[in-house]
Design a protein around this motif. Structure first.
Motif, mmCIF file in Angstrom:
data_model
loop_
_atom_site.group_PDB
_atom_site.id
_atom_site.type_symbol
_atom_site.label_atom_id
_atom_site.label_comp_id
_atom_site.label_asym_id
_atom_site.label_seq_id
_atom_site.Cartn_x
_atom_site.Cartn_y
_atom_site.Cartn_z
ATOM 1 N N LEU A 283 16.820 -5.921 -21.409
ATOM 2 C CA LEU A 283 15.398 -5.578 -21.467
ATOM 3 C C LEU A 283 14.634 -6.524 -22.373
ATOM 4 C CD1 LEU A 283 15.778 -1.702 -21.691
ATOM 5 C CD2 LEU A 283 14.963 -3.010 -19.728
ATOM 6 N N GLU A 284 15.295 -7.020 -23.435
ATOM 7 C CA GLU A 284 14.623 -7.957 -24.327
ATOM 8 C C GLU A 284 14.323 -9.290 -23.645
ATOM 9 O OE1 GLU A 284 17.226 -8.197 -27.668
ATOM 10 O OE2 GLU A 284 16.431 -6.365 -28.616
ATOM 11 N N LYS A 285 15.006 -9.580 -22.566
ATOM 12 C CA LYS A 285 14.701 -10.799 -21.804
ATOM 13 C C LYS A 285 13.354 -10.680 -21.080
ATOM 14 C CE LYS A 285 19.601 -11.718 -20.719
ATOM 15 N NZ LYS A 285 20.585 -11.833 -19.604
ATOM 16 N N ILE A 286 12.963 -9.443 -20.752
ATOM 17 C CA ILE A 286 11.775 -9.220 -19.920
ATOM 18 C C ILE A 286 10.569 -8.796 -20.750
ATOM 19 C CG2 ILE A 286 10.941 -8.057 -17.842
ATOM 20 C CD1 ILE A 286 13.832 -7.236 -17.264
ATOM 21 N N TYR A 287 10.813 -7.993 -21.778
ATOM 22 C CA TYR A 287 9.698 -7.365 -22.497
ATOM 23 C C TYR A 287 9.704 -7.741 -23.970
ATOM 24 C CZ TYR A 287 9.470 -4.514 -18.284
ATOM 25 O OH TYR A 287 9.367 -4.110 -16.976
ATOM 26 N N ASP A 288 8.499 -8.060 -24.448
ATOM 27 C CA ASP A 288 8.270 -8.349 -25.858
ATOM 28 C C ASP A 288 7.003 -7.602 -26.272
ATOM 29 O OD1 ASP A 288 7.729 -9.308 -28.369
ATOM 30 O OD2 ASP A 288 8.116 -11.409 -27.881
ATOM 31 N N PRO A 289 7.097 -6.675 -27.222
ATOM 32 C CA PRO A 289 5.921 -5.872 -27.588
ATOM 33 C C PRO A 289 4.762 -6.693 -28.137
ATOM 34 C CG PRO A 289 7.726 -5.537 -29.142
ATOM 35 C CD PRO A 289 8.292 -6.301 -27.994
ATOM 36 N N THR A 290 5.019 -7.945 -28.539
ATOM 37 C CA THR A 290 3.939 -8.782 -29.067
ATOM 38 C C THR A 290 3.201 -9.543 -27.978
ATOM 39 O OG1 THR A 290 5.440 -10.662 -29.443
ATOM 40 C CG2 THR A 290 5.196 -9.050 -31.235
ATOM 41 N N ASN A 291 3.693 -9.507 -26.743
ATOM 42 C CA ASN A 291 3.060 -10.246 -25.642
ATOM 43 C C ASN A 291 2.058 -9.371 -24.902
ATOM 44 O OD1 ASN A 291 4.638 -12.466 -26.269
ATOM 45 N ND2 ASN A 291 6.182 -12.016 -24.695
ATOM 46 N N GLU A 292 0.904 -9.941 -24.593
ATOM 47 C CA GLU A 292 -0.126 -9.207 -23.864
ATOM 48 C C GLU A 292 0.342 -8.807 -22.479
ATOM 49 O OE1 GLU A 292 -4.603 -10.017 -22.002
ATOM 50 O OE2 GLU A 292 -3.600 -11.538 -23.239
ATOM 51 N N GLU A 293 1.138 -9.627 -21.866
ATOM 52 C CA GLU A 293 1.521 -9.394 -20.475
ATOM 53 C C GLU A 293 2.647 -8.367 -20.318
ATOM 54 O OE1 GLU A 293 4.038 -12.813 -22.040
ATOM 55 O OE2 GLU A 293 1.933 -12.180 -22.160
ATOM 56 N N ASP A 294 3.268 -7.933 -21.409
ATOM 57 C CA ASP A 294 4.405 -7.025 -21.335
ATOM 58 C C ASP A 294 3.974 -5.599 -21.706
ATOM 59 O OD1 ASP A 294 5.959 -9.205 -20.677
ATOM 60 O OD2 ASP A 294 6.615 -9.569 -22.744
ATOM 61 N N ASP A 295 4.323 -4.675 -20.846
ATOM 62 C CA ASP A 295 3.961 -3.272 -21.016
ATOM 63 C C ASP A 295 5.218 -2.494 -21.413
ATOM 64 O OD1 ASP A 295 3.206 -0.615 -20.793
ATOM 65 O OD2 ASP A 295 1.929 -0.954 -19.052
ATOM 66 N N MET A 296 5.194 -1.866 -22.592
ATOM 67 C CA MET A 296 6.377 -1.164 -23.084
ATOM 68 C C MET A 296 6.673 0.112 -22.289
ATOM 69 S SD MET A 296 7.605 -3.077 -25.422
ATOM 70 C CE MET A 296 7.034 -4.437 -24.399
ATOM 71 N N VAL A 297 5.654 0.680 -21.644
ATOM 72 C CA VAL A 297 5.904 1.829 -20.766
ATOM 73 C C VAL A 297 6.760 1.385 -19.583
ATOM 74 C CG1 VAL A 297 4.837 3.566 -19.298
ATOM 75 C CG2 VAL A 297 3.762 2.938 -21.466
ATOM 76 N N GLU A 298 6.483 0.210 -19.086
ATOM 77 C CA GLU A 298 7.284 -0.338 -17.984
ATOM 78 C C GLU A 298 8.702 -0.638 -18.441
ATOM 79 O OE1 GLU A 298 5.167 -3.696 -16.528
ATOM 80 O OE2 GLU A 298 3.576 -2.505 -15.582
ATOM 81 N N MET A 299 8.860 -1.036 -19.691
ATOM 82 C CA MET A 299 10.203 -1.313 -20.208
ATOM 83 C C MET A 299 11.065 -0.047 -20.181
ATOM 84 S SD MET A 299 11.444 -2.690 -23.955
ATOM 85 C CE MET A 299 11.223 -1.070 -24.697
#
Length: 496
Positions: A283-299
């Motif tokens: 999951l860390e490959k796809i999502y980063d909480p500091t990135n605008e484009e990454d949604d933690m709900v989707e993670m």
């Protein structure tokens, strides 16, 4: 004590209802960070016991469930029966019947827990009733408590065998539906997010809309640009955890050792939380909480998808747990050695076009209902204001009347005294006589002589006058006779 708690988990491999899952989650779960170096775990050393962190199931009666399980585990007799109970006995409710043999202290505590839970439900019912505007309506708590199937509402004071049986069955059913509800909630979240984006675009002019669309596409592309994601539960995925999380040589990968390393509570099973912990690196490959484009709900939705996929492939008896035996069997399959590529969420839209259309129609209907409700509330407000104005006017009138009465009272106004003549009160002149008196006065002003008035005499005066006239020889008319003498005079005239 911890060893006893772990031993009791053996019965749950045959339990398809999910009861064991609850015991594992709430009593034995200890979170172990994936990044921890656990190369020394196999070395013989004394381990210190730590308090397990409770995991919220998401059930509205989660606290009640965990507290009941905790106190039942403190009874030695119940633990022993739990260890020896097979699947058929559990289905027939024989485990629940063992409640009759637990210690008095545990039963007393369970009674207290149930009373607290019933009071909590009653408070929730009352609060809901108040929100719906039914403050003056009597609440039938017994009828409304029927909707809570995990306890016997007919006996709100003591925890009985039926309560334990209801709690097991309800928790099993609710947990089976929990993942499905999570998927539905995520779908609504995604559709709402898209709806809000489209509504925002409608507020922009053509140039701003174009820039916004370009930014949106750029963020999607940036989010999709990530390292390859390994198939969850495959050899490559587990080896990556073995190397980067455990700090071991990937060439020395051993499935049994890997299982023991990540069976954090040591009960011989992977529960759902222990499985989900294995997917953190992917999951860390796809999502980063500091990135605008990454949604933690989707993670979190991606984590749920990965766990469900592994459970479907490995959990052969569908007890929501992965035993060591099931894990070792799975590592010999082709899907483990040569897995297909894993499609992430951005490659699988959470909703269809038809579902989006129905969702938008539902939102429109909700908006119309809200407008109608607001209009009805405004009408009610206007009517209340009108009634308030009427009440205020009546209040002013009443206040004025009270002030007037107080004023008259302060002036002490009294009626004129009566005029007495020779001990007899002179009666008030009737209204007709007053009018005649005024008319006579008017004639006098105009030069007319007033007509002579006949002097009024009392009956006694008339009688004396008649006697005097009789002595003087004055004839009396029939009308001049006093009452009682008129008939006598008439007879005298008729004499020959």
């Amino acid at each position: 004590m911890m060893t006893g708690i772990h031993n009791k988990m053996c019965w749950s491999q045959a339990l398809h209802t999910g009861w064991l899952l609850l015991l594992v989650q709430f009593l034995c779960l200890e979170a172990v960070p994936i990044s921890m170096d656990k190369t020394k775990v196999l070395e013989p050393e004394k381990k210190t016991e730590e308090i397990a962190a409770s995991v919220d199931t998401g059930l509205h009666y989660d606290r009640y469930l965990r507290e009941v399980i905790d106190f039942l585990e403190k009874d030695q007799h119940f633990r022993e029966k739990l260890h020896n109970t097979d699947m058929e006995d559990i289905k027939l409710g024989k485990l629940a019947k063992e409640l009759d043999f637990v210690s008095h202290h545990v039963r007393t505590k369970l009674d207290e827990l149930k009373r607290q839970e019933v009071n909590r439900l009653r408070t929730l019912i009352k609060a809901k009733q108040d929100l719906e505007g039914g403050n003056d309506i009597a609440v039938d708590h017994q009828a409304l408590l029927k909707q809570f199937e995990y306890l016997n509402h007919m006996n709100p004071h003591t925890f009985e065998v039926d309560d334990l049986d209801r709690l097991i069955k309800s928790a099993t059913k609710d947990l089976e539906n929990y993942d499905k509800e999570r998927h539905e909630d995520f779908k609504k979240y995604e559709m709402t997010k898209e709806h809000d984006r489209q509504e925002h675009l409608k507020t922009l002019d053509e140039d701003e809309r174009k820039k916004e669309e370009e930014h949106y596409e750029e963020m999607k592309k940036k989010h999709a640009d990530h390292p390859k994601v390994n198939h969850p539960g495959s050899q490559n995925q587990l080896k990556e955890v073995w190397e980067e999380g455990d700090g071991l040589d990937p060439e020395d990968f051993d499935p049994k050792t890997f299982f023991n390393l990540h069976d954090s509570n040591g009960d011989g099973f992977f529960d759902e939380q222990e499985l989900e912990a294995l997917f953190t690196k992917e999951l860390e490959k796809i999502y980063d909480p500091t990135n605008e484009e990454d949604d933690m709900v989707e993670m979190e939705e991606e984590r749920l998808r990965m766990r469900e996929h592994v459970m479907n492939e490995v959990d052969s008896n569908k007890d929501r747990l992965v035993s060591l035996e099931e894990f070792l069997v799975a590592t010999k399959k082709k899907e483990f050695l040569e897995p297909d590529s894993w499609e992430t969420l951005e490659q699988n839209q959470a909703y269809t076009d038809e579902e989006m259309r129905e969702f938008e129609e539902h939102l429109v209907q909700q908006e119309q209902d809200l407008y109608q409700k607001a209009d009805d509330l405004q009408k009610q407000r206007d009517e209340l204001e009108r009634q308030q104005e009427q009440l205020n006017a009546q209040k002013v009138e009443l206040q004025q009347a009270v002030e007037h009465m107080e004023k008259l009272k302060s002036q002490k106004v009294e009626p004129p005294p009566e005029i007495h003549a020779e001990g007899n009160a002179v009666p008030e002149m009737p209204e007709a006589d007053n009018q005649l008196h005024h008319e006579q006065g008017a004639h006098q002003v105009q030069g007319h002589e007033p007509e002579p008035q006949v002097q009024q005499h009392t009956p006694q005066e008339q009688h004396e006058q008649h006697l005097e006239q009789a002595q003087q020889g004055v004839p009396q008319t029939h009308q001049d006779l006093p009452p009682g003498h008129q008939d006598v005079a008439h007879d005298q005239r008729n004499l020959p």
